[in-house]
Design a protein around this motif. Structure first.
Motif, PDB file in Angstrom:
ATOM      1  N   VAL A 268       3.659   9.118  -0.592  1.00  0.00           N
ATOM      2  CA  VAL A 268       4.211   8.550   0.638  1.00  0.00           C
ATOM      3  C   VAL A 268       3.158   7.693   1.342  1.00  0.00           C
ATOM      4  N   SER A 269       3.628   6.760   2.151  1.00  0.00           N
ATOM      5  CA  SER A 269       2.740   5.873   2.893  1.00  0.00           C
ATOM      6  C   SER A 269       1.922   6.659   3.914  1.00  0.00           C
TER       7      SER A 269
ATOM      8  N   ASP B  53       0.779   4.968   6.633  1.00  0.00           N
ATOM      9  CA  ASP B  53       0.912   4.190   7.865  1.00  0.00           C
ATOM     10  C   ASP B  53       1.409   5.065   9.013  1.00  0.00           C
TER      11      ASP B  53
ATOM     12  N   SER C   6      -0.817   3.594  -6.088  1.00  0.00           N
ATOM     13  CA  SER C   6      -0.456   2.675  -5.009  1.00  0.00           C
ATOM     14  C   SER C   6      -1.502   1.577  -4.937  1.00  0.00           C
TER      15      SER C   6
ATOM     16  N   GLN D  90       1.260  -2.131   2.522  1.00  0.00           N
ATOM     17  CA  GLN D  90       2.173  -1.466   3.442  1.00  0.00           C
ATOM     18  C   GLN D  90       3.606  -1.648   2.946  1.00  0.00           C
ATOM     19  N   TRP D  91       4.437  -0.616   3.117  1.00  0.00           N
ATOM     20  CA  TRP D  91       5.809  -0.643   2.621  1.00  0.00           C
ATOM     21  C   TRP D  91       6.781  -0.730   3.784  1.00  0.00           C
TER      22      TRP D  91
ATOM     23  N   GLN E 198      11.522   1.257   1.272  1.00  0.00           N
ATOM     24  CA  GLN E 198      10.611   1.634   0.193  1.00  0.00           C
ATOM     25  C   GLN E 198      10.009   3.009   0.448  1.00  0.00           C
ATOM     26  N   ASN E 199       9.562   3.220   1.675  1.00  0.00           N
ATOM     27  CA  ASN E 199       8.920   4.497   1.973  1.00  0.00           C
ATOM     28  C   ASN E 199       9.909   5.652   1.878  1.00  0.00           C
TER      29      ASN E 199
ATOM     30  N   TYR F 185      10.091   6.886  -1.572  1.00  0.00           N
ATOM     31  CA  TYR F 185       8.952   7.711  -1.968  1.00  0.00           C
ATOM     32  C   TYR F 185       9.069   9.121  -1.385  1.00  0.00           C
TER      33      TYR F 185
END
Length: 241
Positions: A5-6, A8, A197, A201-202, A206-207, A210
């Motif tokens: 996972v991101s 951010d 990855s 940034q997604w 997209q995130n 995931y």
């Protein structure tokens, strides 16, 4: 590295890794911070473990054991007193961000930050997932349990174990999780891991994909599922408050 996972907006933890012929091994305790959007973090400099790591790297830079370059063929950087840990993490980031793979060439970390001849890279883990795994663990934590027989952590933290006990406990739990789930320590862009990855940034769609994949992969892990729940809630708060 653990779920894909991101990182951010939710906080991230960096673990510096040493590149060896047999793979990667951690040399630092977790470094918490906020993702900077490029592949690195703004580290929490008030953390005692962070202070010890930065002080160690400065000392080894003075002795010549730790060498930093802005480019593979560039001049060695003299960062003593001028470059904080965030700057050093940027050099370490470049080591994996510029590593490829390119065409038929394998992923090979660049020697941008080198300790005793071995390039350094780092793993990047979402803070909510890290916290949930740590909270679910138990038992005593030791340098051996967290780092195996790698000598560098003993040089960095060996005389200060009591000062970094929570951080040591955390990494020991993460190391145990990595081993139990047959994962491997790796920098984000290494294609040989389960969740590679490129540091980009997604978008939300997209995130979300995931997160769904991670929920499926860890459907039998209450700790990870709890971490993903917290992750989603924190992401909503940060993005929509």
């Amino acid at each position: 590295m653990l779920t894909g996972v991101s990182v951010d907006y939710v906080g991230a933890v960096v673990v510096v890794l040493r590149c060896t012929p047999s793979g990667y091994e951690p040399v630092s305790l977790g470094i918490p911070g906020e993702y900077d959007g490029t592949g690195s973090i703004f580290p929490e400099t008030s953390d005692r473990a962070v202070e010890l790591l930065h002080g160690y790297l400065e000392q080894q830079h003075r002795t010549g054991r730790f060498v930093v370059k802005p480019a593979v063929e560039g001049e060695v950087v003299d960062f003593s007193g001028d470059c904080g840990l965030q700057g050093l993490l940027t050099y370490i980031m470049d080591a994996w961000l510029l590593a490829g793979p390119y065409g038929d060439e394998p992923f090979t970390p660049m020697p941008m930050a080198v300790l005793d001849g071995d390039p350094l890279v780092y793993a990047l883990i979402a803070q909510p997932v890290w916290d949930a795994i740590v909270a679910a663990g138990s038992g005593p934590a030791t340098l051996e349990g967290a780092f195996g027989d790698c000598p560098f952590p003993r040089e960095i933290y060996g005389a200060h174990v009591a000062e970094v006990e929570p951080q040591l406990h955390a990494l020991a739990r993460i190391t145990e999780f990595v081993r139990k789930h047959e994962l491997r320590w790796a920098p984000p862009a290494d294609p040989g891991q389960r969740y590679p990855s490129d540091g980009d940034q997604w978008d939300a769609e997209q995130n979300a994909s995931y997160v769904s994949r991670a929920r499926l992969d860890y459907r039998d892990s209450p700790a990870v599922l709890a971490g993903l729940d917290t992750y989603v809630e924190r992401l909503k708060q940060q993005c929509f408050d």
